[in-house]
Design a protein around this motif. Structure first.
Motif, PDB file in Angstrom:
ATOM      1  N   ASP A   1       4.225   8.103   0.737  1.00  0.00           N
ATOM      2  CA  ASP A   1       4.026   9.516   0.421  1.00  0.00           C
ATOM      3  C   ASP A   1       5.313  10.133  -0.121  1.00  0.00           C
ATOM      4  O   ASP A   1       5.290  10.895  -1.091  1.00  0.00           O
ATOM      5  N   THR A   2       6.439   9.785   0.512  1.00  0.00           N
ATOM      6  CA  THR A   2       7.731  10.303   0.039  1.00  0.00           C
ATOM      7  C   THR A   2       8.046   9.815  -1.365  1.00  0.00           C
ATOM      8  O   THR A   2       8.603  10.549  -2.188  1.00  0.00           O
ATOM      9  N   MET A   3       7.654   8.566  -1.658  1.00  0.00           N
ATOM     10  CA  MET A   3       7.972   7.985  -2.964  1.00  0.00           C
ATOM     11  C   MET A   3       6.955   8.365  -4.026  1.00  0.00           C
ATOM     12  O   MET A   3       7.016   7.858  -5.156  1.00  0.00           O
ATOM     13  N   GLY A   4       6.022   9.228  -3.704  1.00  0.00           N
ATOM     14  CA  GLY A   4       5.063   9.695  -4.701  1.00  0.00           C
ATOM     15  C   GLY A   4       3.906   8.754  -4.936  1.00  0.00           C
ATOM     16  O   GLY A   4       3.298   8.756  -6.019  1.00  0.00           O
ATOM     17  N   LEU A   5       3.544   7.907  -3.942  1.00  0.00           N
ATOM     18  CA  LEU A   5       2.392   7.011  -4.065  1.00  0.00           C
ATOM     19  C   LEU A   5       1.341   7.457  -3.041  1.00  0.00           C
ATOM     20  O   LEU A   5       1.414   7.095  -1.862  1.00  0.00           O
ATOM     21  N   ARG A   6       0.419   8.231  -3.493  1.00  0.00           N
ATOM     22  CA  ARG A   6      -0.613   8.751  -2.599  1.00  0.00           C
ATOM     23  C   ARG A   6      -1.948   8.027  -2.865  1.00  0.00           C
ATOM     24  O   ARG A   6      -2.140   7.405  -3.898  1.00  0.00           O
ATOM     25  N   ASP A   7      -2.827   8.152  -1.916  1.00  0.00           N
ATOM     26  CA  ASP A   7      -4.146   7.536  -2.011  1.00  0.00           C
ATOM     27  C   ASP A   7      -4.059   6.027  -2.203  1.00  0.00           C
ATOM     28  O   ASP A   7      -4.808   5.425  -2.987  1.00  0.00           O
ATOM     29  N   CYS A   8      -3.135   5.409  -1.481  1.00  0.00           N
ATOM     30  CA  CYS A   8      -3.044   3.947  -1.523  1.00  0.00           C
ATOM     31  C   CYS A   8      -4.142   3.350  -0.643  1.00  0.00           C
ATOM     32  O   CYS A   8      -4.575   3.948   0.338  1.00  0.00           O
ATOM     33  N   GLU A   9      -4.565   2.153  -0.989  1.00  0.00           N
ATOM     34  CA  GLU A   9      -5.638   1.489  -0.260  1.00  0.00           C
ATOM     35  C   GLU A   9      -5.087   0.324   0.558  1.00  0.00           C
ATOM     36  O   GLU A   9      -4.164  -0.365   0.128  1.00  0.00           O
ATOM     37  N   TYR A  10      -5.663   0.107   1.729  1.00  0.00           N
ATOM     38  CA  TYR A  10      -5.275  -0.974   2.622  1.00  0.00           C
ATOM     39  C   TYR A  10      -6.499  -1.877   2.805  1.00  0.00           C
ATOM     40  O   TYR A  10      -7.513  -1.471   3.377  1.00  0.00           O
ATOM     41  N   THR A  11      -6.402  -3.092   2.281  1.00  0.00           N
ATOM     42  CA  THR A  11      -7.531  -4.020   2.298  1.00  0.00           C
ATOM     43  C   THR A  11      -7.191  -5.218   3.175  1.00  0.00           C
ATOM     44  O   THR A  11      -6.118  -5.819   3.019  1.00  0.00           O
ATOM     45  N   ALA A  12      -8.102  -5.534   4.099  1.00  0.00           N
ATOM     46  CA  ALA A  12      -7.859  -6.668   4.987  1.00  0.00           C
ATOM     47  C   ALA A  12      -7.728  -7.952   4.179  1.00  0.00           C
ATOM     48  O   ALA A  12      -8.400  -8.151   3.163  1.00  0.00           O
ATOM     49  N   CYS A  13      -6.821  -8.828   4.637  1.00  0.00           N
ATOM     50  CA  CYS A  13      -6.625 -10.106   3.959  1.00  0.00           C
ATOM     51  C   CYS A  13      -6.447 -11.194   5.004  1.00  0.00           C
ATOM     52  O   CYS A  13      -6.071 -10.919   6.149  1.00  0.00           O
ATOM     53  N   SER A  14      -6.685 -12.443   4.598  1.00  0.00           N
ATOM     54  CA  SER A  14      -6.608 -13.529   5.575  1.00  0.00           C
ATOM     55  C   SER A  14      -5.973 -14.798   5.038  1.00  0.00           C
ATOM     56  O   SER A  14      -5.553 -15.650   5.804  1.00  0.00           O
ATOM     57  N   ASP A  15      -5.888 -14.967   3.716  1.00  0.00           N
ATOM     58  CA  ASP A  15      -5.323 -16.215   3.197  1.00  0.00           C
ATOM     59  C   ASP A  15      -4.504 -15.945   1.942  1.00  0.00           C
ATOM     60  O   ASP A  15      -4.418 -14.820   1.455  1.00  0.00           O
ATOM     61  N   ALA A  16      -3.904 -17.023   1.409  1.00  0.00           N
ATOM     62  CA  ALA A  16      -2.983 -16.917   0.276  1.00  0.00           C
ATOM     63  C   ALA A  16      -3.667 -16.464  -0.992  1.00  0.00           C
ATOM     64  O   ALA A  16      -2.995 -16.029  -1.940  1.00  0.00           O
ATOM     65  N   GLU A  17      -4.990 -16.568  -1.061  1.00  0.00           N
ATOM     66  CA  GLU A  17      -5.677 -16.084  -2.250  1.00  0.00           C
ATOM     67  C   GLU A  17      -5.603 -14.567  -2.333  1.00  0.00           C
ATOM     68  O   GLU A  17      -5.606 -13.999  -3.425  1.00  0.00           O
ATOM     69  N   ASP A  18      -5.579 -13.903  -1.165  1.00  0.00           N
ATOM     70  CA  ASP A  18      -5.466 -12.448  -1.154  1.00  0.00           C
ATOM     71  C   ASP A  18      -4.037 -12.008  -1.468  1.00  0.00           C
ATOM     72  O   ASP A  18      -3.825 -11.022  -2.178  1.00  0.00           O
ATOM     73  N   TYR A  19      -3.047 -12.767  -0.911  1.00  0.00           N
ATOM     74  CA  TYR A  19      -1.634 -12.432  -1.145  1.00  0.00           C
ATOM     75  C   TYR A  19      -0.819 -13.671  -0.787  1.00  0.00           C
ATOM     76  O   TYR A  19      -1.114 -14.346   0.212  1.00  0.00           O
ATOM     77  N   PRO A  20       0.204 -14.036  -1.580  1.00  0.00           N
ATOM     78  CA  PRO A  20       0.921 -15.305  -1.338  1.00  0.00           C
ATOM     79  C   PRO A  20       1.475 -15.450   0.081  1.00  0.00           C
ATOM     80  O   PRO A  20       1.478 -16.545   0.637  1.00  0.00           O
TER      81      PRO A  20
END
Length: 805
Positions: free
Chosen positions: A629-648
């Protein structure tokens, strides 16, 4: 360099200036003052007294009772003092510490009784006044100081302050002289600076002496064998010398300058060195074999015993003063043991020479010797100053009546006497300084320093070996004109330094994380390949493709990191193993991603890590949300993840307890609870949480400018809604649907209740939201609010969420 203010007064009158004004003025003009000290500051209520009678103590066989006349200090009445000193008798003039007086070291004197007899003060010795027999050779060290009248000094008066009576009230000013200004290591040099600084007249008289007839060439031969290391050597002879005590005025000035008085001839050489800044030496002519003085390089392995009694081995790169057989002095450093002045010395050779500064420096360092002479020679001295220095020495010999000076001298002079001229360009100087000083003012400043300005050139006095270019002339003008008179300007050609947008962004991140209770850390960019196993990266993970260091310090620092996460985990583990109850940390650092080119990409990342009291998933998420919010990034989304395909880095986190953070479909980071195996690999036996954010992506998506929104003029309308949905449906999806349905009249939506139980059925949950709506154009009507809620229910139905009955 310690300057005696009494000595300075011989050349320039500064009596109307306070010592603080004097020190401040010279410091501003370039001669930095370290401190000043007045002799005898700790002494008070010590006066001159005369012993009227000295009788034995009735109760002691080693004490005596004295009646002392202290003049006006005793209101005309003698005072009684008991002392144990054996060297006093009636009629002696002595220093008397009165009742309530103070002495050096904080000693206080009070009246009292000694063996039943009243004593109203104390008779003082030299040591009790902070003096030695070098200051007053006629006194004894282990008895009362018996004062004597000395020629040329103010007569002693009873009751006179002892500091005034014995000349123990001079003020010494200590200067820090830089290596390029050896001319200021002299009383005359500092008098010249004082003249230029305060625009006061100063006078240096040319030394003269009468002398006796005689041809020095029949007594002595001088030859310079290395003219590069010794461009000038002057020798003179004094016959029928009388070794004795120097007059008090000379002893006072030497003492105030930090030099111990010894005898008249040694004191003359030290006096001239301090006055003219040119070291001198005196040889007993009896020990100069063959009556020859040869200035030559020492022979390899040649030895000399110096005045301090140490035998020293010389090399062929060292310059020595030698007679026909052996070295008698190390040039510019110290004389040999038989070159000094003895009590039975009859004829003396005075030496005033100029030696190469670098040669003196290397010789003194190689021999482990550093003397007052070497400290001056090594800075580079003016060969032309040797002549007035030796003339002054001869003048003092005659003034003190301690010898007969032979009129003729030997002057082997191979020095360059060409005047050192530098182009004088007033316009260039003003441009260089950013000033607007007239040419006349510049010439006046330079002439105060004994420069000559003629035909577009500025000629420095020969003692100013530091003047080499126009910038040196500009400096002389600036410091005498006054630095604080020159207006402040920005130097042309210098970049206006400022933070880049990236630097500002990263600093804001660091400041925000600090404000959120986290401590900043810095870790190495090179890591061990084993770190990837510790965070459970798959073998085929692209993060295992690293930049390998060719010559690493060891395996633990053999590759450049491609993820900042293991560095944070290492620090968390170290804190946990050191039994720190909790840790809240962050780091802004780089990752190094190979790109097929010569150099890798180096994106900056933010790593956050925490464990212990107050650390949980929502605590981490709250900090990340506050940062975004301080850095000017609003309405960010948080998506559940479980493996490297979602994020390394997802395998490092607990499945179902981590989330990928995204903004407008762009992934900007990951956060969550670390996997139990990850924690076990690092030896952390408690839950720990971490996050990684990509700073370049954050910058590109940031709304940099903050816009002002006026306070609302119309009231808000609030509606609460509870829906039943599938247990696996994220709350963020419901919140996103609500925002989309309400539209621009939505002010806020917040989850205030979550329920799971039999009333809602197996695999279901109840989510209750509070929705606040407000229009900036007018008060919302019930119809408008109800219409918005209908749209909400319609959007939620698409997600399988129904209004709870």
């Amino acid at each position: 360099m310690d300057l005696s203010m009494r000595w300075l007064s011989d050349y320039i009158d500064v009596s109307d200036l306070s010592i603080k004004e004097f020190c401040s003025g010279l410091t501003i003009s370039g001669s930095k003052v370290e401190r000043y000290e007045t002799e005898g500051e700790e002494i008070s209520k010590v006066v001159v007294g005369k012993l009227l009678s000295v009788v034995p103590h009735e109760n002691s066989d080693h004490l005596v009772v004295c009646q002392v006349d202290v003049g006006k200090a005793g209101n005309g009445e003698p005072i009684q003092i008991v002392t144990g000193a054996p060297n006093v008798k009636a009629g002696d003039i002595v220093p008397v510490a009165m009742d309530g007086s103070t002495l050096p070291g904080g000693v206080k004197i009070k009246k009292g009784k000694l063996r039943g007899v009243e004593s109203n003060g104390m008779l003082c010795s030299l040591g009790e006044l902070g003096l030695t027999t070098h200051d007053f050779p006629y006194a004894i060290a282990d008895g009362i100081f018996l004062l004597q009248e000395e020629e040329g000094c103010k007569p002693l008066e009873l009751g006179m302050d002892i500091k005034e009576a014995i000349g123990f009230n001079d003020t010494s000013v200590e200067f820090e002289i830089t290596s390029n200004r050896p001319d200021c290591m002299s009383v005359i040099g500092l008098a010249r600076e004082t003249h230029a600084t305060f625009d006061r007249p100063y006078t240096v008289k040319e030394p003269t002496f009468k002398g006796i007839d005689g041809d020095i060439n029949s007594m002595l031969k001088v030859e310079i064998h290395n003219k590069e290391l010794c461009p000038r050597y002057i020798a003179g002879v004094v016959k029928n010398v009388k070794i004795g005590m120097s007059p008090r005025w000379m002893r006072e000035r030497l003492r105030a300058s930090g030099v111990r008085p010894i005898n008249n001839f040694v004191d003359i050489t030290n006096y001239v060195m301090l006055e003219y800044g040119h070291p001198m030496h005196a040889f007993d002519i009896r020990y100069i074999k063959g009556n020859e003085i040869n200035i030559r390089n020492a022979k390899q392995g040649e030895k000399i015993t110096t005045l301090d009694g140490v035998e020293r081995t010389l090399t062929d790169k060292m310059l020595v003063i030698a007679d026909a057989e052996k070295p008698v002095a190390v040039a510019g450093v110290m004389g040999g043991e038989y070159s000094g002045i003895m009590d039975d010395t009859v004829d003396v050779v005075f030496e005033a020479a100029c030696f190469d500064g670098a040669s003196v420096r290397t010789t003194a360092k190689a021999l482990g010797m550093r003397t007052d002479a070497s400290s001056r020679f090594e800075k580079g001295l003016d060969p032309q100053n040797a002549y007035p220095a030796i003339m002054r020495a001869f003048q003092l010999v005659e003034e003190l009546g301690c010898g007969e000076v032979v009129k003729t001298i030997i002057d082997a002079d191979y020095s360059d006497k060409t005047p050192k001229g530098v182009v004088f360009d007033p316009e260039w100087i003003n441009n260089f300084l950013g000033s607007d000083i007239s040419e006349e003012e510049m010439v006046s400043c330079l002439e105060k320093l004994d420069f000559k300005v003629e035909n577009g050139m500025a000629y420095a006095p020969s003692v100013r070996i530091d003047i080499e270019c126009k910038a040196d002339i500009a400096e002389e003008v600036a410091r005498i004109y006054g630095y604080n008179k020159i207006p402040k300007t920005i130097i042309r050609g210098v970049a206006q330094a400022q933070l880049t947008p990236k630097q500002k962004f990263e600093r804001t991140i660091a400041n925000t994380m600090t404000a959120l209770g986290c401590y900043e850390i810095t870790t190495y960019s090179f890591i061990s390949p084993k770190y990837f196993d510790k965070i459970r990266l798959p073998e085929n993970s692209p993060l295992r493709k690293t930049v390998t260091i060719t010559n690493p310090l060891g395996e633990d620092t053999s590759v450049m990191r491609t993820t900042i996460l293991p560095s944070m985990c290492e620090v968390l583990a170290r804190n946990y193993n050191n039994r720190n109850a909790s840790a809240f940390l962050f780091e802004v650092g780089n990752e190094y991603i190979p790109n097929g080119g010569e150099l890798p990409d180096e994106p900056s990342r933010l790593a956050v890590g925490m464990y212990g009291n107050g650390a949980d998933f929502f605590g981490l998420k709250g900090r990340i949300e506050a940062l975004l919010d301080t850095m000017g990034l609003r309405d960010c989304e948080y998506t559940a993840c479980s493996d490297a395909e979602d994020y390394p880095e997802a395998p490092a986190f607990h499945p179902g307890r981590c989330a990928v953070i995204s903004k407008d479909g762009v992934k900007i980071g990951i956060m969550g609870e670390l996997h139990p195996e990850t924690l076990e690999n690092y030896g952390i036996d408690t839950k720990a949480y971490a996050a990684k954010l990509c700073i370049p992506e954050m910058m590109s998506l940031s709304e940099g400018e903050k816009t002002y929104k006026p306070l609302p003029k119309f009231p808000a309308t609030t509606r609460d809604i509870a829906v039943v949905c599938d247990d696996k449906l994220p709350a963020a999806s419901l919140e996103k649907a609500i925002k989309s349905a309400v539209g621009n009249i939505l002010e806020s939506v917040s989850l205030f209740d979550v329920y799971k139980g039999k009333q809602v059925g197996e695999g279901k949950k109840s989510m209750a939201y509070s929705i606040s709506m407000r229009s900036h154009e007018g008060t919302l009507t019930d119809e408008q609010a109800d219409a918005a809620m209908k749209r909400v229910l319609k959007e939620l139905a698409k997600l399988g969420a129904e209004l709870r009955a």
